[in-house]
Motif scaffolding. Structure first.
Motif, PDB file in Angstrom:
ATOM      1  N   PRO A 268     -36.450  24.103  47.708  1.00  0.00           N
ATOM      2  CA  PRO A 268     -35.358  24.249  46.741  1.00  0.00           C
ATOM      3  C   PRO A 268     -35.328  23.198  45.637  1.00  0.00           C
ATOM      4  N   GLY A 269     -36.344  22.346  45.535  1.00  0.00           N
ATOM      5  CA  GLY A 269     -36.295  21.264  44.550  1.00  0.00           C
ATOM      6  C   GLY A 269     -36.084  21.748  43.133  1.00  0.00           C
ATOM      7  N   ASP A 270     -36.862  22.767  42.709  1.00  0.00           N
ATOM      8  CA  ASP A 270     -36.750  23.290  41.355  1.00  0.00           C
ATOM      9  C   ASP A 270     -35.782  24.466  41.253  1.00  0.00           C
ATOM     10  N   VAL A 271     -35.702  25.254  42.304  1.00  0.00           N
ATOM     11  CA  VAL A 271     -34.793  26.406  42.296  1.00  0.00           C
ATOM     12  C   VAL A 271     -34.363  26.703  43.728  1.00  0.00           C
ATOM     13  N   SER A 272     -33.078  26.961  43.904  1.00  0.00           N
ATOM     14  CA  SER A 272     -32.538  27.311  45.216  1.00  0.00           C
ATOM     15  C   SER A 272     -32.463  28.828  45.354  1.00  0.00           C
ATOM     16  N   VAL A 273     -32.646  29.321  46.581  1.00  0.00           N
ATOM     17  CA  VAL A 273     -32.610  30.766  46.840  1.00  0.00           C
ATOM     18  C   VAL A 273     -31.736  31.031  48.069  1.00  0.00           C
ATOM     19  N   VAL A 274     -30.838  31.997  47.935  1.00  0.00           N
ATOM     20  CA  VAL A 274     -30.001  32.448  49.042  1.00  0.00           C
ATOM     21  C   VAL A 274     -30.227  33.939  49.249  1.00  0.00           C
ATOM     22  N   GLY A 275     -30.288  34.373  50.511  1.00  0.00           N
ATOM     23  CA  GLY A 275     -30.435  35.795  50.828  1.00  0.00           C
ATOM     24  C   GLY A 275     -29.171  36.355  51.465  1.00  0.00           C
ATOM     25  N   PHE A 276     -29.337  37.509  52.102  1.00  0.00           N
ATOM     26  CA  PHE A 276     -28.206  38.167  52.771  1.00  0.00           C
ATOM     27  C   PHE A 276     -28.766  39.019  53.904  1.00  0.00           C
ATOM     28  N   ASP A 277     -28.164  38.931  55.076  1.00  0.00           N
ATOM     29  CA  ASP A 277     -28.455  39.706  56.287  1.00  0.00           C
ATOM     30  C   ASP A 277     -28.814  38.820  57.468  1.00  0.00           C
ATOM     31  N   ASP A 278     -29.606  37.781  57.233  1.00  0.00           N
ATOM     32  CA  ASP A 278     -30.173  36.944  58.294  1.00  0.00           C
ATOM     33  C   ASP A 278     -31.026  37.773  59.250  1.00  0.00           C
ATOM     34  N   ILE A 279     -32.064  38.389  58.697  1.00  0.00           N
ATOM     35  CA  ILE A 279     -33.029  39.087  59.541  1.00  0.00           C
ATOM     36  C   ILE A 279     -33.759  38.044  60.394  1.00  0.00           C
ATOM     37  N   PRO A 280     -34.348  38.438  61.518  1.00  0.00           N
ATOM     38  CA  PRO A 280     -34.980  37.445  62.407  1.00  0.00           C
ATOM     39  C   PRO A 280     -36.016  36.567  61.719  1.00  0.00           C
ATOM     40  N   GLU A 281     -36.721  37.113  60.735  1.00  0.00           N
ATOM     41  CA  GLU A 281     -37.775  36.340  60.073  1.00  0.00           C
ATOM     42  C   GLU A 281     -37.227  35.286  59.112  1.00  0.00           C
ATOM     43  N   ALA A 282     -35.947  35.393  58.729  1.00  0.00           N
ATOM     44  CA  ALA A 282     -35.394  34.498  57.710  1.00  0.00           C
ATOM     45  C   ALA A 282     -35.511  33.028  58.111  1.00  0.00           C
ATOM     46  N   ALA A 283     -35.369  32.750  59.395  1.00  0.00           N
ATOM     47  CA  ALA A 283     -35.457  31.365  59.870  1.00  0.00           C
ATOM     48  C   ALA A 283     -36.882  30.832  59.824  1.00  0.00           C
ATOM     49  N   ARG A 323     -15.966  39.514  59.654  1.00  0.00           N
ATOM     50  CA  ARG A 323     -16.273  38.475  58.667  1.00  0.00           C
ATOM     51  C   ARG A 323     -17.694  37.963  58.889  1.00  0.00           C
ATOM     52  N   PRO A 324     -18.469  37.856  57.821  1.00  0.00           N
ATOM     53  CA  PRO A 324     -19.845  37.346  57.949  1.00  0.00           C
ATOM     54  C   PRO A 324     -19.855  35.828  58.071  1.00  0.00           C
ATOM     55  N   GLU A 325     -21.045  35.273  58.229  1.00  0.00           N
ATOM     56  CA  GLU A 325     -21.192  33.822  58.427  1.00  0.00           C
ATOM     57  C   GLU A 325     -22.307  33.306  57.530  1.00  0.00           C
ATOM     58  N   LEU A 326     -22.033  32.248  56.806  1.00  0.00           N
ATOM     59  CA  LEU A 326     -23.061  31.619  55.974  1.00  0.00           C
ATOM     60  C   LEU A 326     -23.940  30.735  56.848  1.00  0.00           C
ATOM     61  N   ILE A 327     -25.253  30.964  56.787  1.00  0.00           N
ATOM     62  CA  ILE A 327     -26.225  30.172  57.545  1.00  0.00           C
ATOM     63  C   ILE A 327     -27.011  29.316  56.548  1.00  0.00           C
ATOM     64  N   VAL A 328     -26.769  28.010  56.575  1.00  0.00           N
ATOM     65  CA  VAL A 328     -27.403  27.112  55.610  1.00  0.00           C
ATOM     66  C   VAL A 328     -28.697  26.566  56.198  1.00  0.00           C
ATOM     67  N   ARG A 329     -29.799  26.838  55.485  1.00  0.00           N
ATOM     68  CA  ARG A 329     -31.103  26.311  55.889  1.00  0.00           C
ATOM     69  C   ARG A 329     -31.700  25.514  54.723  1.00  0.00           C
ATOM     70  N   LYS A 330     -33.018  25.479  54.602  1.00  0.00           N
ATOM     71  CA  LYS A 330     -33.641  24.549  53.675  1.00  0.00           C
ATOM     72  C   LYS A 330     -34.020  25.139  52.329  1.00  0.00           C
ATOM     73  N   SER A 331     -33.642  26.373  52.035  1.00  0.00           N
ATOM     74  CA  SER A 331     -34.015  26.975  50.752  1.00  0.00           C
ATOM     75  C   SER A 331     -33.002  26.667  49.653  1.00  0.00           C
ATOM     76  N   THR A 332     -31.957  25.893  49.966  1.00  0.00           N
ATOM     77  CA  THR A 332     -30.953  25.527  48.962  1.00  0.00           C
ATOM     78  C   THR A 332     -30.745  24.019  48.974  1.00  0.00           C
ATOM     79  N   ALA A 333     -30.507  23.467  47.747  1.00  0.00           N
ATOM     80  CA  ALA A 333     -30.283  22.033  47.592  1.00  0.00           C
ATOM     81  C   ALA A 333     -29.618  21.831  46.242  1.00  0.00           C
ATOM     82  N   PRO A 334     -29.039  20.657  45.982  1.00  0.00           N
ATOM     83  CA  PRO A 334     -28.480  20.400  44.654  1.00  0.00           C
ATOM     84  C   PRO A 334     -29.556  20.491  43.588  1.00  0.00           C
ATOM     85  N   PRO A 335     -29.176  20.911  42.363  1.00  0.00           N
ATOM     86  CA  PRO A 335     -30.178  20.998  41.294  1.00  0.00           C
ATOM     87  C   PRO A 335     -30.642  19.621  40.858  1.00  0.00           C
TER      88      PRO A 335
END
Length: 337
Positions: A268-283, A323-335
């Motif tokens: 995420p250094g240059d660009v952060s990415v967030v998805g939706f669903d949390d499929i098993p492969e996302a982790a 209600r869904p749940e936000l799962i924070v991993r390593k694909s997001t960071a401050p710009p």
């Protein structure tokens, strides 16, 4: 001369071995409350011992009930509908029901009507619709569906009972996470225009951006696939007027990450990415994907519970949301400043 075939045990065999009448066996199979627990247990033990399987067609003729639930799905290759369908089958089986499933090869009106009428011709006792497309609900409104119906619809666009994950809330969570990290230029890669979930996630994104008084980039209409995410990622690199992307599903997010890394960008250094669903492969993406988790299996189980409650004549809420749940991993960071 062919050897004699082994005859499958029938209801009279069970009755004889259990020392009861065949009517008693029938009452046990139909969960009658008039049978003593000891008798019921003895009959069930004999059924298990001899491997008796009741004839569903014959039972339907006698009871005027098929104990079958019809399920209409969109493309079952998608992780969400497939997971919900498996949970529906398991929950229905535990309740003594069979599942008759049909999927939509196309989303034109004639195909949708044909699949719904196909299920109704099988005398299903209820319907679950897990095809969240606008055209499906338009078709439902124009059909005379005389059995209980539960839809997986986050927009509550019809009068039937509905169950869904709060898609708008999930999209707002994802967008708010990026805003809280300091991102001010956020792009949304949406799903297909006809999909209710895509519309709801886009709405959540736009509301959160508007509430934060940020610049709104026009959402990009996608098709749920990683290939399209990769294509969009390459196109976005021509402008570089963003620091984060919220993709409407995990597969498109994977394509985006692929395109960005191919171009030498750090996620995420240059660009952060967030998805939706949390499929098993996302982790297991690299980097592991920040995403919005929705419990597809729970949705499947609860849809059956809602349907069976209506069949029993029990009054429950017409609309339920999880209600869904936000799962924070390593694909997001401050710009980077």
């Amino acid at each position: 001369m062919e050897p004699d075939k082994v005859r499958a045990p029938n209801i009279r065999d069970v009755a004889r071995l259990a020392g009861v009448s065949y009517q008693t066996v029938s009452r046990v199979l139909n969960n009658s409350e008039s049978i003593k627990d000891t008798t019921k247990q003895r009959v069930l033990e004999v059924i298990a011992q001899v491997g008796y399987r009741p004839n569903q067609a014959a039972r339907a003729l006698v009871t005027s009930r098929t104990r079958t639930i019809g399920v209409l799905t969109s493309q079952t290759a998608h992780y969400g509908p497939t997971t919900s369908l498996h949970a529906i089958e398991e929950a229905a089986r535990e309740a003594g029901y069979l599942i008759s499933t049909t999927s939509l090869a196309t989303s034109d009106h004639a195909a949708i009507v044909d699949r719904l009428e196909h299920l109704m011709r099988q005398a299903v006792e209820g319907l679950v619709v897990i095809a969240p497309q606008v055209r499906v609900f338009d078709a439902i409104r124009h059909l005379d569906i005389s059995v209980p119906l539960v839809t997986l619809d986050s927009t509550r666009r019809d009068d039937h009972r509905s169950l869904s994950v709060d898609q708008i809330a999930g999209a707002r969570m994802a967008t708010r996470h990026l805003i809280d990290l300091g991102h001010r230029e956020i792009v949304h890669l949406s799903g297909p225009q006809d999909w209710i979930e895509a519309e709801a996630r886009m709405t959540g994104f736009l509301r959160e951006v508007d509430d934060a008084d940020l610049t709104t980039h026009p959402p990009i209409l996608g098709d749920w696939t990683a290939d399209f995410g990769h294509h969009v990622g390459r196109e976005l690199l021509r402008y570089r007027d963003f620091t984060a992307v919220f993709a409407a599903n995990d597969q498109m997010a994977l394509g985006l990450i692929h395109a960005f890394r191919d171009a030498g960008l750090d996620v995420p250094g240059d660009v952060s990415v967030v998805g939706f669903d949390d499929i098993p492969e996302a982790a297991h993406y690299w980097p592991p994907l920040t995403t919005v988790r929705q419990d597809f299996a729970e949705i499947g189980r609860r849809s059956v519970a809602m349907l069976l409650a209506e069949l029993r004549g029990e009054v429950e809420s017409n609309h339920e949301q999880v209600r869904p749940e936000l799962i924070v991993r390593k694909s997001t960071a401050p710009p980077r400043i």
